[in-house]
Write a protein that holds these residues in place. Sequence first.
Motif, PDB file in Angstrom:
ATOM      1  N   PHE A  58       0.834  -1.184   0.000  1.00  0.00           N
ATOM      2  CA  PHE A  58       0.000   0.000   0.000  1.00  0.00           C
ATOM      3  C   PHE A  58       0.877   1.245   0.000  1.00  0.00           C
ATOM      4  N   ALA A  62      -6.956   0.050   7.753  1.00  0.00           N
ATOM      5  CA  ALA A  62      -7.512  -0.633   6.595  1.00  0.00           C
ATOM      6  C   ALA A  62      -7.601   0.365   5.450  1.00  0.00           C
ATOM      7  N   GLN A  80      -7.697   5.655   4.154  1.00  0.00           N
ATOM      8  CA  GLN A  80      -7.374   4.713   5.221  1.00  0.00           C
ATOM      9  C   GLN A  80      -8.121   5.085   6.490  1.00  0.00           C
ATOM     10  N   ASN A 114      -9.680  -9.927  -2.643  1.00  0.00           N
ATOM     11  CA  ASN A 114      -8.423  -9.991  -3.395  1.00  0.00           C
ATOM     12  C   ASN A 114      -8.657  -9.836  -4.897  1.00  0.00           C
ATOM     13  N   ARG A 125      -9.394  -6.061  -5.568  1.00  0.00           N
ATOM     14  CA  ARG A 125      -8.147  -5.287  -5.438  1.00  0.00           C
ATOM     15  C   ARG A 125      -7.261  -5.502  -6.672  1.00  0.00           C
ATOM     16  N   PRO A 180      -3.274 -12.770  -0.769  1.00  0.00           N
ATOM     17  CA  PRO A 180      -3.586 -11.334  -0.742  1.00  0.00           C
ATOM     18  C   PRO A 180      -2.906 -10.587  -1.872  1.00  0.00           C
ATOM     19  N   THR A 181      -3.627  -9.636  -2.432  1.00  0.00           N
ATOM     20  CA  THR A 181      -3.059  -8.787  -3.476  1.00  0.00           C
ATOM     21  C   THR A 181      -2.063  -7.809  -2.880  1.00  0.00           C
ATOM     22  N   TYR A 182      -2.357  -7.321  -1.676  1.00  0.00           N
ATOM     23  CA  TYR A 182      -1.473  -6.383  -0.975  1.00  0.00           C
ATOM     24  C   TYR A 182      -1.028  -6.992   0.349  1.00  0.00           C
ATOM     25  N   ASN A 196      -0.255  -7.148   4.259  1.00  0.00           N
ATOM     26  CA  ASN A 196      -0.854  -6.569   5.460  1.00  0.00           C
ATOM     27  C   ASN A 196      -2.187  -5.894   5.153  1.00  0.00           C
ATOM     28  N   ASP A 197      -3.014  -6.567   4.372  1.00  0.00           N
ATOM     29  CA  ASP A 197      -4.327  -6.024   4.049  1.00  0.00           C
ATOM     30  C   ASP A 197      -5.245  -6.217   5.255  1.00  0.00           C
TER      31      ASP A 197
END
Length: 434
Positions: free
Chosen positions: A17, A281, A289, A327, A330, A378-380, A382-383
């Motif tokens: 992120f 988040a 955020q 996911n 995102r 996950p795509t990112y 620490n989502d």
Amino acid sequence: MAASEASEDGILEPLCFPELASDSSPCPGSGSGAELLVCLFCTESVRLPQKDVVLKHLLLEHKLVIADVKLIADLPKYMLYWKGRFLEQPVTDFCSVIKTNSTGPAEKQEHYFLLCDVLPEDRVLREKLQQKRLEEVLDCQQRERDDNSFHRLCMFCSEEFSGNRSSLLNHMAREHSFSIGLPDNIVYSSQFLDTLQDKLDNLQCLYCEKTFRDKTTLKDHMRKKAHRRINANNHEYDRFYVINYLELGKTWEEVQSEDDRELLDDEDDDWSDWQAHPVCAVCLFCDHQSETMDHIYTHMKEVHGFDLHHLKTELNLKFYQQVKLVNFIRRQIHQSRCYGCQQKFDCTADVLQHIAAEGHVMKLPEISTWDQPQYYFPTYENDALLCTLTDSDENDETNHSEDIPVIAEDVSNLRALKQSSVLKQLLKSGGCCN
């Protein structure tokens, strides 16, 4: 997933992120050549990059060795100081004397002098030079953090960046999976980027430093070998990280290992007042955020018209289906593709405008499109949004647990089975081997 789909996806590891919202100082060890190294006993002098020349001269001509030269923060000032001291007092007042060939003939014996930090005066000098260098580095780092005149092209896609250096560093980490660390941990960033750019211009891999015949071959090599990173064991990069200036004579590996040992040793520390750092988040559609999950759900519903709770209820989504859906969305947004109709756009802003204009915010494709194994991941990194998901019937588990009938096991046939078991027949017939 088909091979063609995999090649179009292009995401091989979690993204990062973005963070919330040029210095001309000489870089230590960069070899600018502006300073002179003077001999401690004569008029011999060389430019700083050629320090080995003057050190060899001291050894051969004056029989003097300086211990741990690489740990001296400012070698020119160090040598200038001792040149003055040796003019005041003889070298034997400061240096340890080493006699060579002590058992041989007197005429073949030689005396060498060792200048090291065992001498308190030398130790104090080294520490003062280190402290001064640290202050200079921290001043430079602060100027770079506050500097908004930074201007540079990305090394991988030639996109232009202006403003703060963090915009480029975060872009390379997010879009190209190339991270050299957090911007606040880096100093002399312009020289750092120049060093990396020079390697790429010379068709040299940033990790293994092999040279290739053209840029296409180099890019394929770095992608396939996961070499789109720098080698932590290459000490050429040490001067660009603040951690290497913190303690005299200690590298970042030693500092980190000491920190780890302290954590292991402090078993009796009182952690009762420790508070976890709040996890933010991030919205599915923009960079907004929030530390409160209710706020992020409200933001997505009011600003973008997306109601994840409604979709979960309407489609009766289980926990892992919600994970795959988040996911999937995102990843589609990151790739500038509408997740509802799969139309591709040039940038994220265009796809968001399309989703809002066409009413595709709450329009999902067939479940088979996104309910795929690759979206477990996950795509990112620490989502935090994934951590808030719950199973659709989790809240009803307690209420219905008492209504679930418990059916007793039917044991009526166990005795007959026991009498006719194969094992018992083998024992009767003696067919079981000892």
